[in-house]
Design a protein around this motif. Structure first.
Motif, PDB file in Angstrom:
ATOM      1  N   LEU A   1      -3.164   5.292 -12.165  1.00  0.00           N
ATOM      2  CA  LEU A   1      -2.274   6.466 -12.331  1.00  0.00           C
ATOM      3  C   LEU A   1      -1.576   6.131 -13.644  1.00  0.00           C
ATOM      4  O   LEU A   1      -1.176   4.863 -14.052  1.00  0.00           O
ATOM      5  CB  LEU A   1      -1.219   6.646 -11.362  1.00  0.00           C
TER       6      LEU A   1
ATOM      7  N   SER B   1      -2.904  14.610 -15.041  1.00  0.00           N
ATOM      8  CA  SER B   1      -2.467  13.297 -15.515  1.00  0.00           C
ATOM      9  C   SER B   1      -1.338  13.586 -16.643  1.00  0.00           C
ATOM     10  O   SER B   1      -0.495  12.574 -16.717  1.00  0.00           O
ATOM     11  CB  SER B   1      -3.379  12.473 -16.029  1.00  0.00           C
TER      12      SER B   1
ATOM     13  N   LEU C   1      -5.554  13.909  -8.549  1.00  0.00           N
ATOM     14  CA  LEU C   1      -4.812  12.527  -8.762  1.00  0.00           C
ATOM     15  C   LEU C   1      -5.066  11.415  -7.746  1.00  0.00           C
ATOM     16  O   LEU C   1      -5.164  10.329  -7.930  1.00  0.00           O
ATOM     17  CB  LEU C   1      -3.390  12.593  -8.958  1.00  0.00           C
TER      18      LEU C   1
END
Length: 344
Positions: free
Chosen positions: A82, A90, A113
């Motif tokens: 991440l 993102s 995600l």
């Protein structure tokens, strides 16, 4: 009810799987073995519309973990997870103004995600708790996945806030043998045997402004990510299995003594079909019900400060003795032993 199975193609190959594939190349792994295990090849990642199944993604991850055979693999992979390169979701994370916004973005766009686990948020009594749940029925991989995802959130927050945040980490397992890796990548506030995989932080850190945050960019990215999600939902099944949906159903109906038959009716199938769906995810109705009950007890103990008698009454038990007996069946512990584990 709409849900997908672990063998359904619902994840973009160019997202998390590509990141793992590239990591495998950097680690100089046996790529032929990786192709056999995941049924993927380099060409699969060149097509931006190529979809793969959660099962393929899990097989890819499992083969990497087994081949590398290192206690730090999950943490290393998590470091680069991440904000990632998963489209506008993102971008929204990258421009988050504070921890609260980042966590809500993570939950809102979890299918992009963090598609292998289900993140949940709850704020009570001056604390925010982010807890992780298995989505696709991979119990053998769950400790690895939890380590990877906790590291991902920790590393992202440290980078975006430019400081180490005081997370407390709770694990639904016994003390890890590679505890030094947890301490290096996560920190020293580690709790095991908690019956919940969670990250907890004081609420005072939720709204502190992050130096990289940008209000306009974050809002635009969230709007675009929402449109992107709605558009994709018309073309591909949304990547959510039956497990988190069952969890929500049981949590809402916990005080009404939910049954297998009622749950099957809610999911619009027969009891036999419903049991087969759960079996394909490596679980069964009683195990899921016991987990929800345990999580509710944890919540009532830790956040509401209830005692045994109050919890027993809330859950519909005739008295605290029956509650203690049932709780020990669910967890193997007495309520007092679990309270000690939470408070120590």
């Amino acid at each position: 009810m709409s849900y997908v199975a672990s063998h359904d193609n619902c994840l973009y190959a160019q997202h998390h799987a590509l990141q793992l594939w590239q990591s495998a190349q950097r680690f100089d792994m046996d790529m032929a073995g990786l192709r056999r295990a995941s049924k993927l090849c380099a060409d699969d990642f060149l097509d931006k519309d190529r979809l793969i199944s959660p099962e393929q993604y899990l097989n890819l991850l499992q083969h990497m973990a087994r081949s590398l055979n290192s206690s730090d693999t999950s943490f290393i992979l998590g470091q680069h997870m991440l904000p990632g390169h998963y489209g506008y979701a993102s971008q929204a994370l990258l421009h988050a103004q504070n921890l609260r916004q980042a966590l809500h973005i993570l939950v809102q766009f979890q299918s992009s995600l963090c598609p292998l686990l289900t993140p949940r948020l709850k704020e009570e009594n001056g604390q925010m708790i982010l807890y992780w749940m298995d989505q696709w029925g991979a119990p053998a991989m769950l400790p690895f996945l939890v380590e990877m995802h906790m590291t991902a959130v920790t590393a992202m927050c440290r980078w975006l806030s430019e400081k180490r945040l005081p997370w407390r980490y709770c694990f639904n397992r016994s003390r890890a043998s590679h505890i030094e890796q947890h301490q290096v990548h996560l920190g020293r506030d580690l709790r095991f045997d908690c019956y919940l995989d969670a990250m907890i932080i004081p609420s005072e850190y939720l709204d502190l402004t992050w130096p990289r945050g940008n209000e306009v960019s974050a809002q635009l990215a969230v709007q675009q990510a929402t449109r992107e999600l709605m558009s994709e939902s018309k073309k591909i099944p949304q990547a959510q299995s039956i497990i988190p949906q069952l969890y929500d159903y049981l949590a809402l109906n916990l005080r009404c003594a939910p049954s297998l038959e009622n749950a099957a009716h809610y999911f619009e199938c027969s009891s036999a079909t419903f049991k087969r769906h759960l079996a394909r995810h490596g679980t069964h109705f009683q195990a899921e019900l016991d987990q929800v009950r345990t999580h509710m007890v944890l919540y009532l103990f830790h956040f509401q400060g209830m005692d045994n008698e109050a919890v027993a009454s809330y859950l519909g038990f005739h008295d605290a003795t029956n509650f203690r007996r049932s709780f020990k069946r669910w967890t193997g512990l007495t309520p007092s032993a679990l309270r000690f584990a939470l408070d120590r």
